[in-house]
Design a protein around this motif. Structure first.
Motif, mmCIF file in Angstrom:
data_model
loop_
_atom_site.group_PDB
_atom_site.id
_atom_site.type_symbol
_atom_site.label_atom_id
_atom_site.label_comp_id
_atom_site.label_asym_id
_atom_site.label_seq_id
_atom_site.Cartn_x
_atom_site.Cartn_y
_atom_site.Cartn_z
ATOM 1 N N SER A 9 0.728 -1.175 0.096
ATOM 2 C CA SER A 9 0.187 0.009 0.107
ATOM 3 C C SER A 9 0.884 1.256 0.149
ATOM 4 N N PHE A 10 2.100 1.130 0.050
ATOM 5 C CA PHE A 10 3.062 2.311 -0.070
ATOM 6 C C PHE A 10 3.802 2.564 -1.441
ATOM 7 N N ASN A 29 -2.699 10.791 -0.889
ATOM 8 C CA ASN A 29 -4.297 10.550 -0.783
ATOM 9 C C ASN A 29 -4.517 9.593 0.303
ATOM 10 N N MET A 30 -3.685 9.824 1.640
ATOM 11 C CA MET A 30 -4.248 9.163 2.650
ATOM 12 C C MET A 30 -5.084 9.937 3.503
ATOM 13 N N LYS A 31 -5.816 9.638 4.582
ATOM 14 C CA LYS A 31 -6.427 10.274 5.704
ATOM 15 C C LYS A 31 -5.550 9.972 6.616
ATOM 16 N N ASP A 47 3.146 19.017 8.222
ATOM 17 C CA ASP A 47 3.806 19.845 7.187
ATOM 18 C C ASP A 47 4.047 18.922 5.813
ATOM 19 N N VAL A 48 4.772 17.888 6.279
ATOM 20 C CA VAL A 48 5.179 16.747 5.211
ATOM 21 C C VAL A 48 3.952 16.015 4.613
ATOM 22 N N LEU A 49 3.289 15.530 5.615
ATOM 23 C CA LEU A 49 2.011 14.881 5.141
ATOM 24 C C LEU A 49 1.095 15.634 4.104
ATOM 25 N N ILE A 50 0.998 17.098 4.618
ATOM 26 C CA ILE A 50 0.079 17.822 3.596
ATOM 27 C C ILE A 50 0.862 18.159 2.256
ATOM 28 N N GLU A 51 2.216 18.419 2.283
ATOM 29 C CA GLU A 51 2.939 18.658 1.054
ATOM 30 C C GLU A 51 2.859 17.517 0.068
ATOM 31 N N GLY A 53 0.255 15.664 -0.262
ATOM 32 C CA GLY A 53 -1.054 15.487 -0.690
ATOM 33 C C GLY A 53 -1.990 14.522 -0.080
ATOM 34 N N ASN A 54 -1.826 14.436 1.225
ATOM 35 C CA ASN A 54 -2.686 14.089 2.328
ATOM 36 C C ASN A 54 -3.706 14.902 2.904
ATOM 37 N N ASP A 55 -4.805 14.238 3.332
ATOM 38 C CA ASP A 55 -5.735 15.038 4.129
ATOM 39 C C ASP A 55 -5.622 14.690 5.569
ATOM 40 N N VAL A 56 -5.199 16.009 6.294
ATOM 41 C CA VAL A 56 -4.443 15.702 7.714
ATOM 42 C C VAL A 56 -5.500 16.328 8.692
ATOM 43 N N VAL A 57 -5.721 15.546 9.646
ATOM 44 C CA VAL A 57 -6.468 16.055 10.882
ATOM 45 C C VAL A 57 -5.708 15.919 12.062
ATOM 46 N N VAL A 58 -5.478 17.014 12.715
ATOM 47 C CA VAL A 58 -4.777 17.358 14.075
ATOM 48 C C VAL A 58 -5.462 17.256 15.204
#
Length: 92
Positions: A9-10, A29-31, A47-51, A53-58
């Motif tokens: 999956s990676f 494209n991961m949540k 920051d890295v996850l968003i850059e 292309g991921n959807d990030v919830v904090v």
């Protein structure tokens, strides 16, 4: 030169820079849910996850973190992960 391969999956990119071969894992494209995303380390991870292309919830209770560290493209919930309120974040 870069070579793109997909395993499980990676996704991985292999590239050559200064005669060294590098392998980079791409999480796209991961949540993603990051606890402590307003702290020093967590905010850099966000920051890295968003850059990439991921959807990030904090989720952070801001006990030691600071909301000014939060990436504006992340969805933020001020919740303590030791409480039952965390369940409401998963429902959204």
């Amino acid at each position: 030169m870069s070579i793109y391969n997909s395993y499980d999956s990676f996704d991985y990119v292999f590239f050559v820079l200064n005669n060294f071969i590098y392998k980079k894992t791409i999480f796209m494209n991961m949540k993603c849910l990051v606890t402590g995303g307003c702290g020093f380390i967590g905010s850099h991870l966000v920051d890295v996850l968003i850059e990439e292309g991921n959807d990030v919830v904090v989720v952070d209770n801001l006990s030691t973190g600071n909301k000014t560290n939060l990436n504006p493209r992340a969805r933020f919930y001020k919740v303590d992960i030791t409480t039952e309120k965390l369940e409401s974040v998963f429902r959204k």
